[in-house]
Write an enzyme that holds these catalytic residues in place. Sequence first.
Site, PDB file in Angstrom:
ATOM      1  N   HIS A   1      67.270  36.887  69.854  1.00 12.13           N
ATOM      2  CA  HIS A   1      67.205  37.990  68.893  1.00 12.13           C
ATOM      3  C   HIS A   1      68.086  39.175  69.323  1.00 12.13           C
ATOM      4  CE1 HIS A   1      64.308  39.464  65.547  1.00 12.13           C
ATOM      5  NE2 HIS A   1      65.383  40.181  65.511  1.00 12.13           N
TER       6      HIS A   1
ATOM      7  N   LYS B   1      63.966  33.052  65.673  1.00 14.67           N
ATOM      8  CA  LYS B   1      64.569  33.745  66.824  1.00 14.67           C
ATOM      9  C   LYS B   1      63.598  33.911  67.990  1.00 14.67           C
ATOM     10  CE  LYS B   1      66.965  36.435  63.296  1.00 14.67           C
ATOM     11  NZ  LYS B   1      65.973  36.711  62.249  1.00 14.67           N
TER      12      LYS B   1
ATOM     13  N   TYR C   1      58.902  38.818  63.368  1.00 17.13           N
ATOM     14  CA  TYR C   1      58.500  39.218  62.014  1.00 17.13           C
ATOM     15  C   TYR C   1      57.037  38.863  61.715  1.00 17.13           C
ATOM     16  CZ  TYR C   1      63.612  39.270  61.364  1.00 17.13           C
ATOM     17  OH  TYR C   1      64.957  39.485  61.500  1.00 17.13           O
TER      18      TYR C   1
ATOM     19  N   ASP D   1      65.828  32.760  56.843  1.00 18.97           N
ATOM     20  CA  ASP D   1      65.900  33.430  58.146  1.00 18.97           C
ATOM     21  C   ASP D   1      64.576  34.120  58.455  1.00 18.97           C
ATOM     22  OD1 ASP D   1      67.783  34.658  60.363  1.00 18.97           O
ATOM     23  OD2 ASP D   1      66.568  36.314  59.607  1.00 18.97           O
TER      24      ASP D   1
HETATM   25  N1  LIG Z   1      68.717  39.795  63.931  1.00 16.91           N
HETATM   26  C1  LIG Z   1      68.282  41.011  63.702  1.00 16.91           C
HETATM   27  O1  LIG Z   1      68.123  41.837  64.626  1.00 16.91           O
HETATM   28  C2  LIG Z   1      67.972  41.426  62.298  1.00 16.91           C
HETATM   29  C3  LIG Z   1      67.792  42.794  61.995  1.00 16.91           C
HETATM   30  C4  LIG Z   1      67.553  43.145  60.674  1.00 16.91           C
HETATM   31  C5  LIG Z   1      67.465  42.163  59.696  1.00 16.91           C
HETATM   32  N2  LIG Z   1      67.603  40.829  60.017  1.00 16.91           N
HETATM   33  C6  LIG Z   1      67.493  39.768  58.977  1.00 16.91           C
HETATM   34  O2  LIG Z   1      68.341  40.098  57.882  1.00 16.91           O
HETATM   35  C7  LIG Z   1      67.565  40.158  56.690  1.00 16.91           C
HETATM   36  C8  LIG Z   1      68.125  41.155  55.684  1.00 16.91           C
HETATM   37  O3  LIG Z   1      68.190  42.452  56.227  1.00 16.91           O
HETATM   38  P1  LIG Z   1      67.159  43.626  55.861  1.00 16.91           P
HETATM   39  O4  LIG Z   1      65.915  43.073  55.321  1.00 16.91           O
HETATM   40  O5  LIG Z   1      67.097  44.480  57.073  1.00 16.91           O
HETATM   41  O6  LIG Z   1      67.929  44.503  54.771  1.00 16.91           O
HETATM   42  P2  LIG Z   1      68.695  44.252  53.400  1.00 16.91           P
HETATM   43  O7  LIG Z   1      68.683  42.828  53.031  1.00 16.91           O
HETATM   44  O8  LIG Z   1      69.982  44.979  53.531  1.00 16.91           O
HETATM   45  O9  LIG Z   1      67.804  45.106  52.407  1.00 16.91           O
HETATM   46  C9  LIG Z   1      66.624  44.623  51.846  1.00 16.91           C
HETATM   47  C10 LIG Z   1      66.269  45.557  50.707  1.00 16.91           C
HETATM   48  O10 LIG Z   1      67.282  45.484  49.715  1.00 16.91           O
HETATM   49  C11 LIG Z   1      66.703  45.358  48.430  1.00 16.91           C
HETATM   50  N3  LIG Z   1      67.580  44.473  47.647  1.00 16.91           N
HETATM   51  C12 LIG Z   1      67.788  43.149  47.822  1.00 16.91           C
HETATM   52  N4  LIG Z   1      68.674  42.697  46.927  1.00 16.91           N
HETATM   53  C13 LIG Z   1      69.033  43.741  46.158  1.00 16.91           C
HETATM   54  C14 LIG Z   1      69.932  43.894  45.067  1.00 16.91           C
HETATM   55  N5  LIG Z   1      70.616  42.872  44.575  1.00 16.91           N
HETATM   56  N6  LIG Z   1      70.065  45.137  44.526  1.00 16.91           N
HETATM   57  C15 LIG Z   1      69.360  46.183  45.012  1.00 16.91           C
HETATM   58  N7  LIG Z   1      68.496  46.100  46.045  1.00 16.91           N
HETATM   59  C16 LIG Z   1      68.334  44.888  46.615  1.00 16.91           C
HETATM   60  C17 LIG Z   1      65.340  44.738  48.664  1.00 16.91           C
HETATM   61  O11 LIG Z   1      64.441  45.195  47.700  1.00 16.91           O
HETATM   62  P3  LIG Z   1      63.538  44.145  46.855  1.00 16.91           P
HETATM   63  O12 LIG Z   1      62.758  43.367  47.852  1.00 16.91           O
HETATM   64  O13 LIG Z   1      62.703  45.039  45.995  1.00 16.91           O
HETATM   65  O14 LIG Z   1      64.523  43.313  46.082  1.00 16.91           O
HETATM   66  C18 LIG Z   1      64.947  45.217  50.056  1.00 16.91           C
HETATM   67  O15 LIG Z   1      64.177  46.406  49.973  1.00 16.91           O
HETATM   68  C19 LIG Z   1      66.168  40.521  57.210  1.00 16.91           C
HETATM   69  O16 LIG Z   1      65.175  40.340  56.231  1.00 16.91           O
HETATM   70  C20 LIG Z   1      66.076  39.634  58.408  1.00 16.91           C
HETATM   71  O17 LIG Z   1      65.804  38.303  58.025  1.00 16.91           O
HETATM   72  C21 LIG Z   1      67.879  40.469  61.305  1.00 16.91           C
END
Ligand SMILES: NC(=O)c1ccc[n+]([C@@H]2O[C@H](COP(=O)([O-])OP(=O)(O)OC[C@H]3O[C@@H](n4cnc5c(N)ncnc54)[C@H](OP(=O)(O)O)[C@@H]3O)[C@@H](O)[C@H]2O)c1
Length: 319
Positions: A112, A79, A50, A45
């Site tokens: 998005h 997106k 980004y 994704d």
């Molecule tokens: N459509 C939208 O508006 C929108 C908005 C937000 C996000 N997104 C998408 O969704 C994806 C994921 O969401 P996000 O990046 O916001 O947040 P997330 O996945 O909830 O959190 C990412 C964080 O969690 C840590 N992490 C990952 N796996 C882990 C585990 N097993 N145990 C402990 N910590 C862990 C990572 O650290 P490490 O890297 O150190 O492992 C990173 O700092 C985004 O990257 C993006 O692609 C879309």
Amino acid sequence: MTAPLINLNNDIQMPAFGLGTYLSTEFDGYKYTKFCLENGYRHIDTAYFYENEDVVGKAINDVISTGLLKREDIFVTTKLWNIHHEPELVEKACRKSLENLKLDYIDLYLMHTPIGYKYSENEELLPKDADGNFLFSDVDYLDTWKAMEKLVGPGRPVKSIGLSNFNSEQITRILENCDIKPVVNQVECNTSINQKKLIEFCKARDIVVMAYSPMTRPHYFEKDKSLPRPAILHEKVKEIGQKYNKSPGQVVLRYLYQIGTVPIPKSSNENRIVENISIFDFELSVEEMQFMDGFNTGQRTVPFNACKTHKYYMFNIEF
Ligand SMILES: NC(=O)c1ccc[n+]([C@@H]2O[C@H](COP(=O)([O-])OP(=O)(O)OC[C@H]3O[C@@H](n4cnc5c(N)ncnc54)[C@H](OP(=O)(O)O)[C@@H]3O)[C@@H](O)[C@H]2O)c1
């Protein structure tokens, strides 16, 4: 481990788990997308916003060139950003994403958000006035959707189109006026906001909910304790994991899978990347699912507060 495939409403299949790449830098975006593909991930994704489509695409192309995977083995989501909502900008923006990715098609192209921002020649991604307020546009997301529909079909650049950050009323408006149904709505979904009502609503309309910020962004919580507390920090979640020889992160991701979503956690850590996708060989019991439900407060980590004054602000109804 690889994720099972699920059927979308257009008969295309999508892996039920993916890698998120928001805030993946040039180095991380390349290195960890490649590592993921080499370790069972088949769904990535990214987004124009980004600013990492180029490195993500390079990783994908490099893995394909080794012969390990073929293009059709990989599901790529990107997106349309808020500045590109004007219908005449949509195809241009999509072509730009393809050029960044250096791919000849996108598997899933999402709007998005329903909110448009003012477009300028220099492509400012977050256009603001002198007081720091967003410069919005009032383009109707339905008109944007109509332009996105034109991207799909034989010889066209996109296989499937979908939504992100849409509420139930906005989805209904799209469904009542579309020629092509959205296959996915990607929304924040984690233990703090489990989106049960939106999931049920989408399921009844054959729309898959993709769970963003599935870990409740532990790196944000670390800096600001007023944000929702990630369930991975809870002792009982750790205990549940120990029962299955799994980590708290795996318990959370399995929970999100069992409530019917497609989680897309971001990680730039090789151990956690392998760990995160290894959730398809155990099952949480009814009692454990009920315990995990108990974390749901409805509080968002990503509330888009700066967009609250926009007429299409999406989070002012229940779901
Ligand atoms: N459509 C939208 O508006 C929108 C908005 C937000 C996000 N997104 C998408 O969704 C994806 C994921 O969401 P996000 O990046 O916001 O947040 P997330 O996945 O909830 O959190 C990412 C964080 O969690 C840590 N992490 C990952 N796996 C882990 C585990 N097993 N145990 C402990 N910590 C862990 C990572 O650290 P490490 O890297 O150190 O492992 C990173 O700092 C985004 O990257 C993006 O692609 C879309």
